[in-house]
Design a protein around this motif. Structure first.
Motif: not given
Lengths: 704, 162
Positions: B118-134
């Motif tokens: 499993q790979t977890k992607l945590l959004p940075k900066e402005a992307v974090a306004h839209v995405l929480e986790e992938v």
């Protein structure tokens, strides 16, 4: 003692060279033509525009949208920003502060278009169906589910591909700018830094306005070097073939070099930046000073003491007077050329008139180049020339485009056009907006955005106080509480989650506190606004067709370079004409004083070259340099008129001196024709035609 | 994002996208409706575009090309600008980046951690306004699923079938 006298010129040269070497750091040569514009509103605007540092922006595009291309551009970004000399301007990530501001003022920044309340149910049903049936993931705005507020279309000149800035269909694009901590705009450092870092990287396109300054300066310098070499070679050839006096040649070259160095030193005390064109023009004007040497030498002044040569002095004085008058033209480039010429000619004259007779040189060779068998009707030539001038004047058109004077850098022009075309900037014009306060600047930006729908304005998305209050009143008058109630009821009926729309049209969005526009706020959003003497400035980009309308309504100033240059130089052409008239009057008065009986002969030497020059330029618009040189030729030509009208005019020494002077003037100015720089080529053309005209006049003699 | 995490991620991803077309199942959870919506179809990667052909619940073809989304359904052919819809834009960006093994692209927007399959992607900066986790999971060195948690509490789960 004799050794010291013989070495006088060498000693003087060494002293001047020493001073020059000591003070050479003071001399800053600049190729930026706009820096030498007259001080008026257009110049102020150009200066303000320059402060936005657009000239130091660097555009790099990597060809293709594949992985290799992305890696290439990323590597370049990393390399170029590693030392903090440059920073990346093309970051596509939205600014967090801007997002926050846009969220807080969402209802105020958008257009409010309410719909009848009986459409609420249908709207919510459409939303529901969209979520369920759209093949793509669909979101809804819980704060404005009915879509009463619509965002104005955002004009962007950027294109994003694969989450990176893209340049049309060419490939990925990165825009760099100088780190704000770089206090000085060192174009050369920037040029070398970028070129060093892109070495060996293929499939990229590169452009920066700063490159013009560096490359054009290099081209101008190499042109000047070439021209100086060619003209020096011609002079040396002249000496070796005819004068055959190596000592005199050596001393003349030393004197000219001393005069040029001394003039540069003195100029550096008057102006911080000296135009590179002064270097080229200065090299040419120094050859004019050789006239004074030829006349003294060929009339035997260096062989034995003959006293003061009045004819040469009058020739020198009239030329000096011409440059003195043109020195009042409010165009720094012309002022520098004039002061340089005055200083250089004076130093040379002092050398040739006073130092050389002390040093002493051998007898001038006795020869005659041609026999003046033709009888020229100088009176008739004067009248015909005057008629030609009068007839051609109505067709004279002045071209105030400063770019026509600059080096035509085809490679950079092609690169610039390529980027502009790909960025769809062709047909757009940069504008400068000014206002008394930041709030007023935002108000103006919003107004421009309304009048010019495709405008790119960094401040137009913000809210000024007046617009805020107007919007607040509109929103206050609308019954949002009933709307919210219906939305909640209908949403429940449609199958939405309970209270999902409880924040729809809430008070904090309908009645937010006004956020005053401050420098801090703008800086935090990455928006650059300049202040100068209490006035605030911002830039924008509009369709070229809208500029006239915006200027007429005092909303913005066009920053289109050609227009600004033309405006800045509009007054200069009138001043040049007036100075020309004044200069001509002065010449006439001097001629009346010294040769009242040979007026028509002298006039032919002024009018015939001018008539021929105007004829040679028919159909072409005259640049300011054409015009300037036209009057300078007038001031130089009169020297020959004076020499010719001299009592000893019929002596072969005078004719030889005139012939040599013409050759040396041609060697200095004529070679400028081959320059690739507009300003120098124009000077060269006018001077060459002038020399040719004088040569024709010299071939003849007056009827006895 | 560590480079190692991305390399592992791409090794698995490669096996999926080596195929021209893969069938998938998608579950979208809408917080607004508190409801799951199910889709099935095929995904095909072309040189410059991604084509998603839905067969269930309705037959629709979706083509993503140059940040524009074209939809072909029983209503005809219509398109939307994905750049105007940040959530959708980021979703396609992730899918495309994984397909093209574009670590540079993902590095810019996410921090990644990989644990076993499993790979977890945590959004940075402005992307974090839209995405929480992938979350990306793989089975037998093949991409198995893609779970996306949106900031608005919506969820998207894509499971690869072959």
């Amino acid at each position: 003692m004799k050794f010291w006298i013989k070495s006088l010129n060498i000693i003087l040269f060494c002293l001047v060279l020493l001073v020059f070497l000591l003070l050479k750091e003071r001399i800053h040569l600049s190729s930026n033509l706009s820096a030498f514009l007259p001080e008026n509103q257009s110049k102020t605007l150009l200066d303000m525009y320059a402060k936005f540092n657009h000239t130091t922006e660097v555009f790099i595009a990597s060809e293709g949208f594949d992985k290799a291309s992305l890696e290439r551009i990323k590597n370049l970004e990393e390399k170029l920003t590693r030392s903090s000399f440059l920073e990346l301007k093309s970051d596509i990530l939205p600014n967090a502060k801007r997002l926050e501001y846009q969220h807080q003022n969402a209802f105020y920044l958008k257009t409010f278009q309410p719909k009848p309340s009986n459409e609420i149910a249908t709207t919510l049903q459409t939303l529901y169906e969209g979520i369920v049936h759209n093949p793509f993931y669909t979101t809804i705005d819980p704060y404005d589910p009915l879509g009463y507020f619509s965002a104005p279309p955002e004009n962007k000149n950027i294109l994003i591909r694969n989450a990176h800035l893209a340049l049309g269909n060419f490939g990925y694009l990165s825009i760099f700018k100088l780190n704000p901590n770089q206090t000085q705009q060192n174009y050369e450092e920037l040029y070398h830094f970028v070129h060093e870092n892109i070495k060996g990287v293929d499939n990229i396109r590169l452009f920066s306005p700063a490159f013009y300054f560096v490359e054009n300066a290099q081209k101008i310098k190499s042109d000047v070097t070439l021209l100086v070499c060619v003209s020096s070679a011609l002079l040396v050839l002249l000496y070796l073939l005819f004068i055959k006096n190596i000592g005199l040649l050596f001393n003349t070259l030393l004197s000219l070099a001393s005069s040029v160095m001394l003039s540069f030193i003195l100029l550096s005390f008057v102006w911080d930046d000296i135009s590179l064109f002064v270097l080229a023009f200065g090299s040419a004007i120094s050859t004019v000073a050789i006239d004074y040497m030829f006349h003294h030498y060929l009339h035997g002044h260096y062989e034995r003491p003959l006293g003061f040569n009045k004819t040469v002095f009058f020739g020198f004085f009239t030329t000096l007077g011409g440059f003195f008058i043109f020195g009042f033209v409010d165009f720094l480039l012309i002022q520098q050329l004039c002061l340089f010429s005055m200083l250089s000619l004076t130093f040379s004259y002092l050398h040739f008139a006073f130092i050389y007779p002390i040093i002493g040189f051998g007898k001038a060779p006795d020869f005659a180049f041609f026999k003046r068998t033709f009888v020229l009707p100088y009176r008739l030539i004067t009248i015909i020339s005057l008629l030609i001038i009068i007839a051609t004047l109505p067709f004279v058109r002045i071209n105030t485009n400063l770019r026509s004077l600059d080096y035509h850098n085809q490679k950079l022009l092609t690169d610039e056009l390529f980027f502009k075309q790909q960025m769809k900037e062709v047909g757009t014009t940069p504008i400068l907006i000014e206002a008394q306060s930041l709030d007023a600047l935002v108000e103006k930006s919003r107004l421009i955005a309304q009048k010019s729908p495709h405008a790119l304005l960094p401040l137009s998305f913000l809210m000024d106080k007046k617009s805020f209050e107007t919007k607040a009143k509109v929103l206050k008058d609308f019954d949002f509480s009933s709307t919210q109630k219906i939305v909640l009821e209908e949403a429940k009926k449609q199958g939405f989650r309970d209270n999902f729309f409880k924040h729809a049209y809430n008070a904090s969005l309908l009645h937010p506190t006004f956020t005053p526009i401050t420098h801090e706020l703008l800086e935090s959003m990455g928006i650059h606004v300049l202040t100068h003497q209490g006035i605030f400035y911002t830039l924008g980009m509009v369709k070229a067709n809208d500029v006239a309308m915006l200027e007429a309504q005092n909303l913005a100033h066009s920053m289109e370079t050609q227009t600004l240059f033309s405006k800045a130089l509009a007054g200069v052409q009138n001043e040049l004409v007036w100075c020309g008239i004044l200069s001509a009057t002065l010449l006439c008065l001097i001629l009346l004083w010294i040769y009242p009986n040979a007026l028509m002969l002298c006039f032919s030497f002024i009018l015939f070259p001018i008539a021929l020059i105007l004829l040679s330029l028919i159909g072409e618009s005259l640049s300011l340099m054409h015009l300037f040189m036209l009057f300078i030729v007038m001031a130089l030509s009169i020297d020959y008129g004076i020499y010719k009208a001299d009592a000893k005019a019929q002596s072969s020494a005078t004719h030889n001196a005139i012939f040599f002077s013409l050759l040396s003037t041609f060697a200095g100015f004529g070679v400028l024709i081959f320059s690739r720089i507009g300003a120098l080529e124009h000077i060269g053309w006018v001077a060459s035609v002038g020399v040719f005209a004088l040569f024709l006049l010299l071939l003849g003699r007056e009827k006895q | 994002m560590t480079l190692k995490s991305l390399v592992i991620l791409f090794c698995f991803a490669l096996t999926l996208f080596a195929h021209e077309s893969s069938s998938f199942k998608e579950r979208r959870y809408s917080y607004a409706l508190d409801k799951d919506i199910f889709f099935e179809g095929f995904i095909t990667f072309n040189d410059a575009s991604i084509m998603i052909e839905y067969v269930k619940p309705e037959s629709k073809v979706l083509t993503y090309f140059e940040e524009k989304l074209s939809i072909q359904d029983d209503k005809g052919f219509w398109s939307v600008d994905a750049q105007q819809m940040p959530s959708l834009s980021y979703l396609f960006m992730i899918i495309k980046a994984v397909h093209e093994q574009n670590s540079l692209l993902l590095e810019r927007f996410f921090d990644a951690t990989t644990q076993e399959n499993q790979t977890k992607l945590l959004p940075k900066e402005a992307v974090a306004h839209v995405l929480e986790e992938v979350i990306i999971t793989y089975q037998n060195k093949r991409l198995h699923s893609l779970h996306v948690k949106m900031k608005n509490k919506d969820r998207i789960e894509i499971e690869i079938l072959d």
